[in-house]
Design a protein around this motif. Structure first.
Motif, PDB file in Angstrom:
ATOM      1  N   ASP A 290       0.858  -1.196   0.000  1.00 29.19           N
ATOM      2  CA  ASP A 290       0.000   0.000   0.000  1.00 29.19           C
ATOM      3  C   ASP A 290       0.884   1.232   0.000  1.00 29.19           C
ATOM      4  O   ASP A 290       1.905   1.281   0.709  1.00 29.19           O
ATOM      5  CB  ASP A 290      -0.898  -0.011   1.239  1.00 29.19           C
ATOM      6  CG  ASP A 290      -2.008   1.032   1.165  1.00 29.19           C
ATOM      7  OD1 ASP A 290      -2.340   1.479   0.050  1.00 29.19           O
ATOM      8  OD2 ASP A 290      -2.554   1.401   2.218  1.00 29.19           O
ATOM      9  N   LEU A 291       0.527   2.237  -0.778  1.00 32.07           N
ATOM     10  CA  LEU A 291       1.298   3.468  -0.820  1.00 32.07           C
ATOM     11  C   LEU A 291       0.360   4.658  -0.709  1.00 32.07           C
ATOM     12  O   LEU A 291      -0.705   4.691  -1.327  1.00 32.07           O
ATOM     13  CB  LEU A 291       2.168   3.556  -2.072  1.00 32.07           C
ATOM     14  CG  LEU A 291       1.558   3.607  -3.459  1.00 32.07           C
ATOM     15  CD1 LEU A 291       2.642   3.952  -4.477  1.00 32.07           C
ATOM     16  CD2 LEU A 291       0.906   2.306  -3.861  1.00 32.07           C
ATOM     17  N   VAL A 292       0.765   5.634   0.108  1.00 34.20           N
ATOM     18  CA  VAL A 292      -0.088   6.780   0.422  1.00 34.20           C
ATOM     19  C   VAL A 292       0.745   8.057   0.359  1.00 34.20           C
ATOM     20  O   VAL A 292       1.710   8.201   1.118  1.00 34.20           O
ATOM     21  CB  VAL A 292      -0.718   6.642   1.824  1.00 34.20           C
ATOM     22  CG1 VAL A 292      -1.595   7.848   2.135  1.00 34.20           C
ATOM     23  CG2 VAL A 292      -1.530   5.353   1.930  1.00 34.20           C
ATOM     24  N   PRO A 293       0.401   8.995  -0.524  1.00 33.68           N
ATOM     25  CA  PRO A 293       1.108  10.279  -0.540  1.00 33.68           C
ATOM     26  C   PRO A 293       0.804  11.097   0.709  1.00 33.68           C
ATOM     27  O   PRO A 293      -0.328  11.106   1.197  1.00 33.68           O
ATOM     28  CB  PRO A 293       0.558  10.979  -1.795  1.00 33.68           C
ATOM     29  CG  PRO A 293      -0.119   9.911  -2.583  1.00 33.68           C
ATOM     30  CD  PRO A 293      -0.605   8.905  -1.590  1.00 33.68           C
ATOM     31  N   ASP A 294       1.809  11.756   1.210  1.00 36.24           N
ATOM     32  CA  ASP A 294       1.607  12.694   2.302  1.00 36.24           C
ATOM     33  C   ASP A 294       0.879  13.925   1.770  1.00 36.24           C
ATOM     34  O   ASP A 294       1.135  14.361   0.644  1.00 36.24           O
ATOM     35  CB  ASP A 294       2.962  13.109   2.887  1.00 36.24           C
ATOM     36  CG  ASP A 294       2.844  13.854   4.184  1.00 36.24           C
ATOM     37  OD1 ASP A 294       2.858  13.195   5.229  1.00 36.24           O
ATOM     38  OD2 ASP A 294       2.730  15.095   4.134  1.00 36.24           O
ATOM     39  N   PRO A 295      -0.073  14.494   2.533  1.00 41.29           N
ATOM     40  CA  PRO A 295      -0.790  15.683   2.044  1.00 41.29           C
ATOM     41  C   PRO A 295       0.132  16.843   1.672  1.00 41.29           C
ATOM     42  O   PRO A 295      -0.238  17.684   0.849  1.00 41.29           O
ATOM     43  CB  PRO A 295      -1.687  16.053   3.233  1.00 41.29           C
ATOM     44  CG  PRO A 295      -1.884  14.772   3.978  1.00 41.29           C
ATOM     45  CD  PRO A 295      -0.588  14.035   3.836  1.00 41.29           C
ATOM     46  N   SER A 296       1.324  16.897   2.261  1.00 42.44           N
ATOM     47  CA  SER A 296       2.264  17.966   1.946  1.00 42.44           C
ATOM     48  C   SER A 296       2.802  17.857   0.523  1.00 42.44           C
ATOM     49  O   SER A 296       3.319  18.830  -0.031  1.00 42.44           O
ATOM     50  CB  SER A 296       3.437  17.934   2.927  1.00 42.44           C
ATOM     51  OG  SER A 296       4.228  16.763   2.711  1.00 42.44           O
ATOM     52  N   GLY A 297       2.685  16.652  -0.063  1.00 37.71           N
ATOM     53  CA  GLY A 297       3.213  16.438  -1.403  1.00 37.71           C
ATOM     54  C   GLY A 297       4.694  16.159  -1.437  1.00 37.71           C
ATOM     55  O   GLY A 297       5.264  15.943  -2.511  1.00 37.71           O
TER      56      GLY A 297
END
Length: 341
Positions: A290-297
């Motif tokens: 599973d991979l999830v981008p941080d909201p900060s980008g």
């Protein structure tokens, strides 16, 4: 804010527990759920919903404390086998039973506990892969940009379904066949709402689809590979994610043990491979899930199921390229899903 990490085991001994990670350290574990394969938060952030990937599928509601601690609220039978995904939307919880082939709808009560099943929609059909497509295997639900429909990729019959929502219940609306033996697993929408990208587990590709938000019509546009040219050996893509600015798509490859970066081009209608970052040269040693981008980008978080780690990569905002970050890996046995709170 804490990160919640669910786990999965390939063996006859299932994984147990949701790890609570704060500032790179496991600060707590809730151990009473078998194979907590996917996690979703209520809009208030006070309740965590969990899919239990077990022969007798189940969904759980857990109260989230201010410190990220988890306590049981209630649970319900998913009336099927292998529950692998949950979505909170329109006052309901939508769950997918991978092994038995249903999409199941639960009402969410005012206290955010779960009511019993309000609807179960059985998918039908199979695909040509004798190992993975003997029957339907819905893999996730995701709302469209209007919020009035949900889409469901089915790995077992190669279909991508669109359901219209009426008082939270599912009404068949449209669907498209993505190609025999493709095995559609997960998808993300382009921010324009008119394109979406479906990762195909069985052929290591991404199907680009066009979508009309006003009508719910769906059609295929093209495909892009998840592996570099010349790559061989078993591979099964898992997670797919979009960068915070919508310019890049990221895919995790299990088997090839890599992350692939693709650039979004032609106003969303095309994906161009940019780079593939190898995580290991040894097959099955990492199993990026599973991979999830941080909201900060600036970061991309990754759960490695076989390695039992959660790691972060730095994202170059201009090129989309990934590089290992200075953040130490967090050890979570069987790490298979991530939820940033």
């Amino acid at each position: 804010m804490p990160t919640f990490v669910g786990a999965y085991s390939w063996t006859d001994v299932p994984a147990r527990g949701i790890a609570v990670v704060e500032a790179g350290t496991v600060t707590g574990t809730f151990t009473d759920i078998v194979n907590p394969f996917h996690l979703a938060l209520s809009p208030s952030g006070q309740t965590l919903y969990v899919a239990s990937n077990a022969p007798e599928g189940r969904v759980f509601a857990l109260r989230v404390g201010d410190d990220g601690s988890l306590t049981p609220l209630n649970d319900q039978s998913a009336e099927g086998a292998g529950t692998i995904h949950v979505l909170v939307h329109s006052g309901h919880l939508y769950a997918t039973n991978h092994d038995s082939g249903e999409v199941v709808v639960f009402p969410i009560n005012p206290d955010e506990s779960l009511g019993p099943v309000a609807q179960s929609v059985k998918h039908l059909g199979a695909g040509p892969d004798a190992l993975s497509q003997l029957g339907p295997h819905p893999h996730m639900t995701i709302p469209d940009p209007t919020g009035t429909r949900v889409l469901v990729p089915d790995k077992g019959n190669d279909q991508l379904y669109v359901y219209r929502l009426e008082e939270g219940l599912l009404v068949p609306h449209s669907q498209v066949h993505l190609g025999a033996g493709t095995g559609p697993r997960q998808l993300v929408f382009n921010p324009d709402g008119r394109h979406l990208y479906v990762v195909n587990e069985l052929v290591s590709s991404i199907t680009v689809c066009g979508y009309d938000p006003s009508t719910g019509a769906l059609w295929t546009v093209g495909t892009a590979p998840t592996l570099p040219e010349g790559a061989d050996g078993w591979n099964a893509p898992s997670g797919i994610a979009l960068s915070a600015d919508g310019r890049f798509v990221y895919v995790a490859n299990r088997g090839h043990e890599s992350l692939t970066v693709l650039r979004v081009a032609k106003d969303g209608a095309h994906l161009e491979p940019v780079d593939t970052l190898r995580l290991s040269e040894e097959p099955l040693s990492t199993m990026p899930w599973d991979l999830v981008p941080d909201p900060s980008g600036t970061l991309l978080h990754l759960a490695n199921q076989t390695a039992g780690t959660v790691v972060a990569f730095t994202v170059d905002p201009e090129t989309g390229l990934l590089s290992p970050s200075d953040t130490p890996a967090v050890e979570v046995q069987g790490a298979a899903c991530l939820l940033l709170r």
